[in-house]
Design a protein around this motif. Structure first.
Motif, PDB file in Angstrom:
ATOM      1  N   THR A 229     -10.241   2.823 -28.842  1.00  0.00           N
ATOM      2  CA  THR A 229      -9.717   1.472 -28.648  1.00  0.00           C
ATOM      3  C   THR A 229      -8.202   1.429 -28.484  1.00  0.00           C
ATOM      4  OG1 THR A 229      -9.577   1.159 -31.056  1.00  0.00           O
ATOM      5  CG2 THR A 229     -11.617   0.459 -29.954  1.00  0.00           C
ATOM      6  N   SER A 230      -7.536   2.578 -28.415  1.00  0.00           N
ATOM      7  CA  SER A 230      -6.077   2.552 -28.334  1.00  0.00           C
ATOM      8  C   SER A 230      -5.587   2.029 -26.987  1.00  0.00           C
ATOM      9  CB  SER A 230      -5.509   3.955 -28.581  1.00  0.00           C
ATOM     10  OG  SER A 230      -5.981   4.855 -27.608  1.00  0.00           O
ATOM     11  N   ARG A 231      -6.329   2.292 -25.922  1.00  0.00           N
ATOM     12  CA  ARG A 231      -5.992   1.810 -24.569  1.00  0.00           C
ATOM     13  C   ARG A 231      -4.521   2.044 -24.233  1.00  0.00           C
ATOM     14  NH1 ARG A 231      -8.965  -4.085 -23.913  1.00  0.00           N
ATOM     15  NH2 ARG A 231     -10.817  -3.613 -25.141  1.00  0.00           N
ATOM     16  N   SER A 232      -4.174   3.268 -24.036  1.00  0.00           N
ATOM     17  CA  SER A 232      -2.789   3.601 -23.699  1.00  0.00           C
ATOM     18  C   SER A 232      -2.773   4.805 -22.764  1.00  0.00           C
ATOM     19  CB  SER A 232      -1.971   3.913 -24.957  1.00  0.00           C
ATOM     20  OG  SER A 232      -2.496   5.044 -25.618  1.00  0.00           O
ATOM     21  N   ALA A 233      -1.776   4.820 -21.891  1.00  0.00           N
ATOM     22  CA  ALA A 233      -1.597   5.939 -20.962  1.00  0.00           C
ATOM     23  C   ALA A 233      -0.116   6.076 -20.671  1.00  0.00           C
ATOM     24  CB  ALA A 233      -2.382   5.707 -19.673  1.00  0.00           C
ATOM     25  N   ILE A 234       0.283   7.287 -20.285  1.00  0.00           N
ATOM     26  CA  ILE A 234       1.704   7.515 -20.014  1.00  0.00           C
ATOM     27  C   ILE A 234       1.858   8.664 -19.021  1.00  0.00           C
ATOM     28  CG2 ILE A 234       2.162   9.202 -21.835  1.00  0.00           C
ATOM     29  CD1 ILE A 234       4.756   7.510 -22.385  1.00  0.00           C
ATOM     30  N   LEU A 235       2.890   8.564 -18.220  1.00  0.00           N
ATOM     31  CA  LEU A 235       3.278   9.615 -17.283  1.00  0.00           C
ATOM     32  C   LEU A 235       4.558  10.245 -17.803  1.00  0.00           C
ATOM     33  CD1 LEU A 235       3.130  11.009 -14.406  1.00  0.00           C
ATOM     34  CD2 LEU A 235       4.598   9.133 -13.622  1.00  0.00           C
ATOM     35  N   ASP A 236       4.557  11.567 -17.975  1.00  0.00           N
ATOM     36  CA  ASP A 236       5.771  12.192 -18.480  1.00  0.00           C
ATOM     37  C   ASP A 236       6.633  12.706 -17.322  1.00  0.00           C
ATOM     38  OD1 ASP A 236       4.796  14.677 -17.665  1.00  0.00           O
ATOM     39  OD2 ASP A 236       4.206  15.308 -19.665  1.00  0.00           O
ATOM     40  N   GLU A 237       7.813  13.224 -17.648  1.00  0.00           N
ATOM     41  CA  GLU A 237       8.773  13.630 -16.625  1.00  0.00           C
ATOM     42  C   GLU A 237       8.326  14.865 -15.857  1.00  0.00           C
ATOM     43  OE1 GLU A 237      12.369  14.116 -18.767  1.00  0.00           O
ATOM     44  OE2 GLU A 237      12.831  11.970 -18.840  1.00  0.00           O
ATOM     45  N   PRO A 258      11.948  16.885  -9.974  1.00  0.00           N
ATOM     46  CA  PRO A 258      12.023  15.760  -9.036  1.00  0.00           C
ATOM     47  C   PRO A 258      11.843  14.412  -9.732  1.00  0.00           C
ATOM     48  CG  PRO A 258       9.901  16.877  -8.849  1.00  0.00           C
ATOM     49  CD  PRO A 258      10.744  17.705  -9.766  1.00  0.00           C
ATOM     50  N   GLN A 259      12.432  13.373  -9.135  1.00  0.00           N
ATOM     51  CA  GLN A 259      12.193  12.019  -9.598  1.00  0.00           C
ATOM     52  C   GLN A 259      10.750  11.634  -9.240  1.00  0.00           C
ATOM     53  OE1 GLN A 259      14.262  10.323 -11.470  1.00  0.00           O
ATOM     54  NE2 GLN A 259      15.752  11.991 -11.325  1.00  0.00           N
ATOM     55  N   ARG A 260      10.101  10.908 -10.125  1.00  0.00           N
ATOM     56  CA  ARG A 260       8.702  10.544  -9.907  1.00  0.00           C
ATOM     57  C   ARG A 260       8.476   9.059 -10.160  1.00  0.00           C
ATOM     58  NH1 ARG A 260       7.954  15.835 -12.199  1.00  0.00           N
ATOM     59  NH2 ARG A 260       6.771  17.140 -10.759  1.00  0.00           N
ATOM     60  N   ARG A 261       7.421   8.564  -9.563  1.00  0.00           N
ATOM     61  CA  ARG A 261       6.950   7.209  -9.838  1.00  0.00           C
ATOM     62  C   ARG A 261       5.468   7.143  -9.500  1.00  0.00           C
ATOM     63  NH1 ARG A 261       6.490   4.030  -5.073  1.00  0.00           N
ATOM     64  NH2 ARG A 261       7.251   5.157  -3.231  1.00  0.00           N
ATOM     65  N   MET A 262       4.722   6.369 -10.251  1.00  0.00           N
ATOM     66  CA  MET A 262       3.321   6.114  -9.951  1.00  0.00           C
ATOM     67  C   MET A 262       3.209   4.661  -9.514  1.00  0.00           C
ATOM     68  SD  MET A 262      -0.054   6.231 -12.414  1.00  0.00           S
ATOM     69  CE  MET A 262      -0.295   7.994 -12.351  1.00  0.00           C
ATOM     70  N   ALA A 263       2.468   4.408  -8.435  1.00  0.00           N
ATOM     71  CA  ALA A 263       2.385   3.051  -7.905  1.00  0.00           C
ATOM     72  C   ALA A 263       0.977   2.775  -7.420  1.00  0.00           C
ATOM     73  CB  ALA A 263       3.380   2.850  -6.766  1.00  0.00           C
ATOM     74  N   GLU A 266      -0.243  -1.127  -1.639  1.00  0.00           N
ATOM     75  CA  GLU A 266      -0.843  -2.321  -1.041  1.00  0.00           C
ATOM     76  C   GLU A 266      -2.220  -2.053  -0.463  1.00  0.00           C
ATOM     77  OE1 GLU A 266       1.416   0.009   1.774  1.00  0.00           O
ATOM     78  OE2 GLU A 266       2.068  -1.046  -0.030  1.00  0.00           O
ATOM     79  N   ASP A 267      -2.566  -0.776  -0.193  1.00  0.00           N
ATOM     80  CA  ASP A 267      -3.888  -0.447   0.336  1.00  0.00           C
ATOM     81  C   ASP A 267      -4.916  -0.218  -0.762  1.00  0.00           C
ATOM     82  OD1 ASP A 267      -3.062   1.950  -0.709  1.00  0.00           O
ATOM     83  OD2 ASP A 267      -3.387   3.122   1.105  1.00  0.00           O
ATOM     84  N   GLY A 268      -4.530  -0.414  -2.032  1.00  0.00           N
ATOM     85  CA  GLY A 268      -5.473  -0.291  -3.135  1.00  0.00           C
ATOM     86  C   GLY A 268      -5.578   1.087  -3.738  1.00  0.00           C
ATOM     87  N   ASN A 269      -4.833   2.055  -3.232  1.00  0.00           N
ATOM     88  CA  ASN A 269      -4.892   3.414  -3.779  1.00  0.00           C
ATOM     89  C   ASN A 269      -3.794   3.601  -4.824  1.00  0.00           C
ATOM     90  OD1 ASN A 269      -5.810   6.000  -4.129  1.00  0.00           O
ATOM     91  ND2 ASN A 269      -5.587   6.595  -1.992  1.00  0.00           N
ATOM     92  N   LEU A 270      -4.105   4.356  -5.850  1.00  0.00           N
ATOM     93  CA  LEU A 270      -3.142   4.697  -6.892  1.00  0.00           C
ATOM     94  C   LEU A 270      -2.587   6.078  -6.587  1.00  0.00           C
ATOM     95  CD1 LEU A 270      -1.901   3.937  -9.709  1.00  0.00           C
ATOM     96  CD2 LEU A 270      -3.786   5.233 -10.725  1.00  0.00           C
ATOM     97  N   ARG A 271      -1.254   6.180  -6.466  1.00  0.00           N
ATOM     98  CA  ARG A 271      -0.643   7.438  -6.069  1.00  0.00           C
ATOM     99  C   ARG A 271       0.525   7.791  -6.978  1.00  0.00           C
ATOM    100  NH1 ARG A 271      -1.539   4.738  -1.030  1.00  0.00           N
ATOM    101  NH2 ARG A 271      -3.077   5.832   0.265  1.00  0.00           N
ATOM    102  N   LEU A 272       0.709   9.085  -7.151  1.00  0.00           N
ATOM    103  CA  LEU A 272       1.895   9.609  -7.819  1.00  0.00           C
ATOM    104  C   LEU A 272       2.800  10.186  -6.750  1.00  0.00           C
ATOM    105  CD1 LEU A 272       3.443  10.359 -10.425  1.00  0.00           C
ATOM    106  CD2 LEU A 272       2.165  12.513 -10.443  1.00  0.00           C
ATOM    107  N   TYR A 273       4.081   9.792  -6.789  1.00  0.00           N
ATOM    108  CA  TYR A 273       5.041  10.238  -5.791  1.00  0.00           C
ATOM    109  C   TYR A 273       6.127  11.090  -6.444  1.00  0.00           C
ATOM    110  CZ  TYR A 273       3.165   6.679  -2.578  1.00  0.00           C
ATOM    111  OH  TYR A 273       2.361   5.929  -1.774  1.00  0.00           O
ATOM    112  N   SER A 274       6.581  12.089  -5.705  1.00  0.00           N
ATOM    113  CA  SER A 274       7.737  12.894  -6.090  1.00  0.00           C
ATOM    114  C   SER A 274       8.769  12.784  -4.973  1.00  0.00           C
ATOM    115  CB  SER A 274       7.346  14.358  -6.302  1.00  0.00           C
ATOM    116  OG  SER A 274       6.367  14.483  -7.310  1.00  0.00           O
TER     117      SER A 274
END
Length: 804
Positions: A229-237, A258-263, A266-274
């Motif tokens: 029930t914790s419902r938590s997630a995280i992306l590390d460096e 590299p700098q990263r971001r998860m987004a 707009e097309d509905g896909n979840l992606r991780l970018y570097s």
């Protein structure tokens, strides 16, 4: 009069809490940021990585946002957060203010000096506390007291982006933008559902549905754990994502750097970018959906999605027979019917769509039903729009036709669309298809005009007259220019060849590349269906020009293949700059690599153990991207040292990726290839055993290459004899010899010492070299099921790298 007038203007200008020469890191209480000074009223993180201020989102429309300070190659900034994405403010008199009234502090965004659009309410604080708005080095905008108490932070209210170390919790949701140019809230979101599972959900105008993880598969079978029930997630460096439901993954370029971001795009896909710093581009290092047509709602009601890797979005939308598109710039509206379904059942029939599936909205699901019985059931039901018939006995009666997709499959199933009989003959031909518009603006940008209270009529007329006169002159000039250039256009295009395909690289003429390579005079490599020559373009760029042996493709097919390869974008893949498709000539133009191939450097003193480890790791990352992260999975089929090139820093770049796609497209679902591919000495047993070819053939070849990297020139003896048996014999001997040394029970140092290339001269990290050999031996298992995937290889190498 001039000087007093200037002084008066200075006094009338809006005040700013900062000087233009100093960009602050914080906003103090009682101060404001003005939209009219968006280039100056900007908060900067102490490390300079992030900026916060007013960001233009349309005509006279602004949002208060956070973005990466350095622009991309095209001059655009990457926005990671917005305060008012659904209610942009006017470009006049709008402000963000930090207000304090007694013990109450509030951060307020005001539109045109009147209407409060957004606020961050913080409650009561002590009278002695001083409050500041600060932009931190991690991109978090925080409202903090002098005592270090955080009153509010942007990390707790994300928009569509998750930054490293930003928690995703039960109370936070990532919501996509409407399009690439419309930043308002879109139809897709990522959040923890009531069953404690992290899910991607389509929230359309009239329906909602889960599409990831696959709704038809139980959570435990997808590797998700709901009893937490914790419902938590995280992306590390480092690029590692961890979720409380046991959904974890690592980026293909895992590691700090590299700098990263998860987004959620707009097309509905979840992606991780570097971020590729050199090219200033975002590179996909992981994505949730490899097949874009599985995303719900992409083509709307009564729409059909077809997987087309040549499109920028990887898919194409069309209407099913009997329906027409509502809005060809926004497929979320779907298609509407062109007929009436109110007649008697004997007035209707069906159009069959083979290998087409519509997910969900089943009025009835029946087993052991004949096709005829299923037809009669749908005809009797006024609410039936069609039915799915599978495996000769499964009948799904559909009340709505949503989430339609075309599937390349040998399974026996079809979709039957209910239509008036008089219309059936009209639909013998395939339905018209339209390209999915993923880059166009969806919806209308907001316009918030600010009208001045007094205008000078004469000045306005003079301005209008001058503008009209200038416009007429410009039109005349353009007409003359178009007339003169029109007659030269065809010949100019033929001679110069400066045409571009979708991905934006250049189309060369054969004459240009022949001249650049000095009549193909300097050969720098061969294999993989062609010879590679060194060349110098007219702009003095040094390039590698690959001349393909087989030129039996039509130009349209070749351009489609080139477009697919051109969109492959990874720091460990060679970058393609252009191509030539002229007559029978088919050539590819790549970036030139200063240190040549790995084959040329295996016995060089310059390759110390650290460089060898980095080459093995980088090569694994590039192959993992090809196998698992591309819109269209690519098998290399010829992994060997000759196809691993080294840049000026000895970083590896895999070349000839997708050669099998270029010459004969085949995918993961194909049981076999039309011919054996590769080089003897590196080929997996499946090639000669008539077993299905999968990505594990590349894994095997990679394992042989890593053994060569560790052992040096000794391992390549005889392998260069392409087409003979010596290479295969040497390969078998090498694998057997290394296994014996690693399993003989003696000390590890002694075993590795016998295997290591002599040029390393005993200076190496024993543990890392042992890991490289261990991973390589797993990769060359005879049984393909015993080999790891390339992403697992990357994870194993990085895990041990970080341990040290």
């Amino acid at each position: 009069m001039g000087a007093p007038f200037c002084i008066l203007v200075l006094f009338l200008l809006p005040s700013s809490p900062f000087s233009s020469s100093e960009v602050p890191h914080s906003l103090t209480q009682g101060s404001s940021l003005s939209v009219e000074r968006q280039n100056h009223d900007v908060l900067l993180s102490p490390n300079g990585l992030f900026s916060a201020g007013f960001h233009s989102v349309g005509d006279n429309s602004y949002c208060f946002a956070i973005w990466f300070t350095e622009p991309l190659y095209n001059g655009n900034h990457t926005v990671v957060w917005m305060a008012n994405r659904d209610e942009p403010v006017n470009g006049k008199l709008s402000t963000l203010s930090l207000l304090r009234n007694a013990n109450l502090v509030n951060l307020v965004l005001t539109d045109a000096g009147q209407l409060t659009i957004w606020s961050a309410n913080t409650g009561s604080i002590g009278s002695a506390s001083v409050v500041q708005l600060q932009l931190q080095n991690n991109g978090n905008l925080v409202l903090i007291t002098s005592g270090g108490v955080t009153l509010w932070q942007s990390f707790h209210s994300p928009t569509d982006t998750l930054l490293p170390n930003q928690p995703l919790t039960r109370d936070t949701v990532l919501i996509s933008s409407r399009s690439q140019t419309n930043h308002s809230s879109g139809f897709y979101n990522l959040h923890f559902d009531n069953d404690n599972i992290l899910r991607l959900v389509f929230h359309g105008p009239d329906i909602s549905s889960v599409y990831w993880p696959s709704p038809g598969v139980p959570s435990l079978q997808t590797g998700r754990y709901m009893y937490n029930t914790s419902r938590s997630a995280i992306l590390d460096e480092s690029g590692r994502f961890m979720s409380s439901d046991d959904f974890n993954f690592t980026a293909t370029d895992f590691g700090v750097g590299p700098q990263r971001r998860m987004a959620i795009d707009e097309d509905g896909n979840l992606r991780l970018y570097s971020l590729d710093e050199k090219r200033r581009r975002w590179v996909v290092s992981w994505q949730a959906m490899a097949q874009p047509c599985l995303i719900h709602g992409v083509c709307g009601l009564n729409g059909l999605c077809t997987y087309v890797p040549q499109e920028n979005s990887g898919r194409r939308c069309s209407c099913i027979p009997g329906y027409k598109v509502k809005n060809d710039t926004d497929w979320s509206y779907g298609c509407e019917q062109e007929f009436d379904l109110s007649g008697n059942m004997d007035e209707y029939g069906f159009v069959e769509l083979p290998n087409v599936e519509f997910y969900g909205y089943d009025n009835v699901f029946l087993t052991n039903y004949t096709l005829k019985s299923c037809e009669e059931l749908c005809l009797k039901d006024p609410g039936c729009r069609g039915f799915q018939y599978k495996d000769q006995n499964l009948c799904y009666v559909k009340s709505q036709l949503r989430n339609g997709r075309r599937i390349s499959s040998n399974l026996l199933f079809s979709m039957y669309i209910k239509l008036p009989k008089r219309e059936l003959s009209t639909y013998d031909k395939p339905a018209q298809q339209f390209t999915f518009n993923c880059s166009g603006q969806l919806g209308v940008q907001l316009y918030r005009p600010y009208e001045k209270s007094h205008e000078n009529g004469i000045l306005k007329f003079m301005l209008w007259f001058a503008t009209a006169t200038g416009g007429v002159e410009i039109m005349l000039i353009l007409l003359v220019w178009c007339f003169l250039s029109r007659t030269q256009k065809k010949s100019h295009e033929t001679v110069q060849g400066y045409n571009y395909v979708d991905c934006g690289f250049k189309r060369f003429t054969y004459a240009e590349l022949k001249k650049a390579s000095r009549n193909f005079g300097e050969e720098i490599g061969r294999g993989g269906g062609g010879v590679v020559y060194k060349g110098t373009l007219s702009d003095n760029r040094v390039v590698a020009i690959k001349r393909l042996d087989e030129a039996n493709q039509g130009e349209a097919e070749f351009l489609a293949e080139v477009s697919t390869i051109g969109r492959l974008n990874h720091m460990n893949l060679i970058e393609m700059w252009g191509y030539c498709a002229e007559g029978k000539h088919r050539l590819l133009v790549y970036e030139y690599m200063e240190h040549g191939s790995l084959a040329e450097n295996l016995n060089a003193d310059t390759l110390d153990w650290e460089k060898r480890f980095d080459i093995a790791l980088g090569t694994a990352k590039g192959l993992a991207y090809l196998h698992e992260e591309c819109l269209e999975w690519v098998l290399h089929c010829d992994v060997k040292p000759h196809n691993i090139l080294l840049d000026s820093n000895y970083q590896p770049k895999v070349s000839d990726f997708g050669l099998s796609k270029l010459l004969n497209r085949s995918g993961e679902n194909n049981p076999s290839f039309s011919r054996i591919r590769g080089t003897r000495g590196y080929m997996a047993p499946e090639w000669v055993s008539n077993l299905p070819i999968t990505s594990k053939v590349d894994v095997y070849s990679y394992g042989v290459v890593v053994l060569e990297i560790v052992a040096g020139k000794w391992a390549t003896t005889g392998v260069d004899t392409i087409g003979g048996d010596e290479g295969e014999v040497e390969q078998t001997r090498l694998i057997k010899w290394v296994r014996e040394r690693m399993n003989n029970g003696v000390a590890v140092t002694s075993s590795i010492g016998e295997i290591i290339a002599p040029t390393i001269n005993g200076n190496y990290d024993t543990r890392k070299m042992e890991i490289m050999v261990g991973v390589a031996l797993q990769c060359v298992e005879e049984d393909k099921n015993g080999r790891p995937t390339m992403s697992q290889v990357v994870e194993m190498l990085l895990h041990h790298q970080n341990d040290n």
